[in-house]
Design an enzyme around this catalytic site. Structure first.
Site, PDB file in Angstrom:
ATOM      1  N   PRO A 134       0.718  -1.149   0.085  1.00 55.56           N
ATOM      2  CA  PRO A 134      -0.006  -0.081   0.038  1.00 55.56           C
ATOM      3  C   PRO A 134       0.895   1.293   0.108  1.00 55.56           C
ATOM      4  O   PRO A 134       0.565   2.170  -0.540  1.00 55.56           O
ATOM      5  CB  PRO A 134      -0.861  -0.066   1.148  1.00 55.56           C
ATOM      6  CG  PRO A 134      -1.082  -1.590   1.389  1.00 55.56           C
ATOM      7  CD  PRO A 134       0.230  -2.269   1.074  1.00 55.56           C
ATOM      8  N   ASP A 245      12.378  -5.634 -15.702  1.00 52.31           N
ATOM      9  CA  ASP A 245      12.705  -5.371 -17.025  1.00 52.31           C
ATOM     10  C   ASP A 245      12.088  -6.524 -18.076  1.00 52.31           C
ATOM     11  O   ASP A 245      11.496  -5.877 -18.898  1.00 52.31           O
ATOM     12  CB  ASP A 245      14.429  -5.488 -16.952  1.00 52.31           C
ATOM     13  CG  ASP A 245      15.020  -4.403 -16.528  1.00 52.31           C
ATOM     14  OD1 ASP A 245      14.341  -3.262 -16.528  1.00 52.31           O
ATOM     15  OD2 ASP A 245      16.318  -4.434 -16.386  1.00 52.31           O
ATOM     16  N   ARG A 273     -19.483   1.578 -41.984  1.00 48.09           N
ATOM     17  CA  ARG A 273     -20.506   2.326 -41.585  1.00 48.09           C
ATOM     18  C   ARG A 273     -20.751   3.406 -42.757  1.00 48.09           C
ATOM     19  O   ARG A 273     -19.651   3.924 -43.150  1.00 48.09           O
ATOM     20  CB  ARG A 273     -20.043   3.154 -40.331  1.00 48.09           C
ATOM     21  CG  ARG A 273     -20.724   4.522 -40.022  1.00 48.09           C
ATOM     22  CD  ARG A 273     -22.097   4.098 -39.569  1.00 48.09           C
ATOM     23  NE  ARG A 273     -22.591   5.123 -38.693  1.00 48.09           N
ATOM     24  CZ  ARG A 273     -24.126   5.383 -38.457  1.00 48.09           C
ATOM     25  NH1 ARG A 273     -24.684   4.145 -38.736  1.00 48.09           N
ATOM     26  NH2 ARG A 273     -24.728   6.347 -37.796  1.00 48.09           N
ATOM     27  N   GLN A 284     -11.375  11.806 -45.539  1.00 49.17           N
ATOM     28  CA  GLN A 284     -10.165  11.940 -45.501  1.00 49.17           C
ATOM     29  C   GLN A 284      -9.477  12.322 -44.111  1.00 49.17           C
ATOM     30  O   GLN A 284      -8.726  11.580 -43.744  1.00 49.17           O
ATOM     31  CB  GLN A 284      -9.350  13.144 -46.499  1.00 49.17           C
ATOM     32  CG  GLN A 284      -7.704  12.827 -46.502  1.00 49.17           C
ATOM     33  CD  GLN A 284      -7.266  14.212 -47.350  1.00 49.17           C
ATOM     34  OE1 GLN A 284      -7.231  15.275 -46.615  1.00 49.17           O
ATOM     35  NE2 GLN A 284      -6.749  13.833 -48.513  1.00 49.17           N
ATOM     36  N   GLY A 345     -20.877   7.576 -31.284  1.00 46.31           N
ATOM     37  CA  GLY A 345     -21.599   7.276 -30.085  1.00 46.31           C
ATOM     38  C   GLY A 345     -21.642   5.735 -29.860  1.00 46.31           C
ATOM     39  O   GLY A 345     -21.596   5.372 -28.817  1.00 46.31           O
ATOM     40  N   GLU A 368       3.620  -2.117 -13.308  1.00 47.52           N
ATOM     41  CA  GLU A 368       4.774  -2.471 -13.897  1.00 47.52           C
ATOM     42  C   GLU A 368       5.888  -1.108 -14.109  1.00 47.52           C
ATOM     43  O   GLU A 368       6.800  -0.958 -14.637  1.00 47.52           O
ATOM     44  CB  GLU A 368       4.974  -3.326 -15.094  1.00 47.52           C
ATOM     45  CG  GLU A 368       4.094  -4.460 -15.253  1.00 47.52           C
ATOM     46  CD  GLU A 368       4.704  -5.606 -14.435  1.00 47.52           C
ATOM     47  OE1 GLU A 368       5.685  -5.516 -13.618  1.00 47.52           O
ATOM     48  OE2 GLU A 368       4.491  -6.657 -14.692  1.00 47.52           O
TER      49      GLU A 368
END
Length: 387
Positions: A134, A245, A273, A284, A345, A368
């Protein structure tokens, strides 16, 4: 659409093909339901790890004479990436398990390796890496969990935090203080899950990675035989940092896979879509966004492969591992964010996986070693060479 892989051997290529088959047959059908069911922390996909172990995917980077797969680290990391592109919790768990085996494989005695590694590497056992506390996360040297000598070995008392697999693991690679000599006073132990006095906290309620159960681990004078001590007394910090590592590369590879999964989902959606009578991918601005996402994923992959090849060549790779972790996890956060933007959405709903990818990406910048710690590691190593 699978990413282009760079395999040093035909065996490596076969391993990727096998991993993709397992991902499609076992992981993909289970991931969404299991992640939802595991949100409270009680559901854990243990059978998935058993299957990966049976396929030999948990032992790949370890020598064959120790029961491993004898594969280059870059092969192993690409397997982790492939798993992460489908199920991030399992990929993180695979990396964590590899981290738990490393101390025995790299610092254990021949007797310990023969006694412990076969079950560890086969997937018959699953490990947990008990380092953080902790009040001792990035500052490992401030840990307070203590191991005291007894007539029969050691007794460990203390508390570990943010431990993956806690409550489900078969052993806990545990770091405890054996003297007050700062970072040089830490020692590594392998604690069996059935050891007396070993208990667990309530599962953490996290924003993502629900399939990766995380708990606190409590040690109430847990007895540990001296033949479960790994390395020399006081060598624990060296062992922990050496393992981290390699562990950072595991997280870099998993983060790259997560980003690849988000890019794949966004690319498919953009192609399908229709708006204003044409595919939104024909705009673009959106096509360039996808191109930037691809560049980020490819760059992340290049950084972890470079570090892995240094490791495979027996060269120093700590700085490069920190770079890979930093670049890949930042890329994962950026790409998953952009994937939601591509879907609009729809991306903000649980009907599509990109919102889960987004939630899973954030913690990669934290565990890590936070990305601020990675910058510290990188800058110190850079400056060391000129001072």
């Amino acid at each position: 659409m699978p990413a282009t892989r760079l395999m040093p051997t035909e065996i490596g290529d076969d391993l990727i093909d096998m991993t993709r088959t397992i991902c499609d047959r076992v992981l993909r059908p289970a991931v969404d339901e299991t992640e939802r069911a595991a949100e409270g922390g009680e559901v854990f996909p243990r059978e998935i790890f058993a299957e990966l172990g049976e396929a030999g995917l948990l032992s790949l980077p370890y020598p064959e004479e120790l029961g491993g797969g004898g594969q280059a680290y870059e092969v192993y990391l690409q397997v982790v990436e492939e798993i992460a592109s489908v199920w991030m919790s399992v990929a993180v768990g695979t990396s964590v398990h590899g981290l738990t085996c490393y101390p025995v494989a790299a610092f254990g005695t021949p007797e310990q390796q023969q006694r412990m590694l076969p079950e560890m590497l086969s997937g018959a056992q699953l490990g947990a890496y008990a380092l953080s506390e902790p009040l001792a996360g990035s500052d490992v040297g401030s840990m307070t969990t203590r191991a005291t000598r007894t007539d029969d070995g050691w007794a460990i008392r203390g508390r570990k935090a943010w431990i993956s697999h806690a409550g489900h693991a078969d052993f806990y690679t545990t770091f405890a203080r054996t003297s007050d000599d700062g970072g040089r006073g830490i020692t590594c132990f392998v604690v069996p899950a059935d050891a007396a006095g070993l208990t667990f906290g309530t599962p953490e309620r996290k924003m993502g990675l629900h399939g990766d159960t995380v708990r606190e681990v409590y040690y109430e004078d847990v007895p540990v035989a001296d033949d479960h001590r790994v390395g020399e007394v006081g060598q624990g910090m060296t062992i922990a940092l050496s393992a981290l590592d390699a562990g950072r590369l595991g997280i870099a590879a998993a983060s790259t896979g997560l980003a690849q999964g988000a890019l794949d989902a966004a690319t498919r959606y953009a192609a399908e879509r229709q708006q204003f009578g044409r595919s939104i991918a024909d705009n673009q601005g959106l096509a360039f966004l996808l191109a930037d996402m691809e560049a980020a994923v490819t760059s992340a992959r290049a950084t972890y492969l470079h570090a892995a090849r240094l490791r495979d060549a027996g060269r120093a790779f700590g700085r490069q591992a920190a770079v890979a972790k930093l670049v890949a996890t930042d890329a994962a956060m950026r790409v998953t964010t952009d994937a939601i933007q591509v879907l609009g959405g729809a991306g903000y709903t649980a009907d599509f996986p990109v919102e889960r990818y987004f939630r899973e990406a954030k913690v990669t910048q934290i565990f890590e070693g936070t990305n601020q710690i990675q910058r510290l590691v990188i800058s110190r190593d850079l400056l060391r060479s000129v001072r």
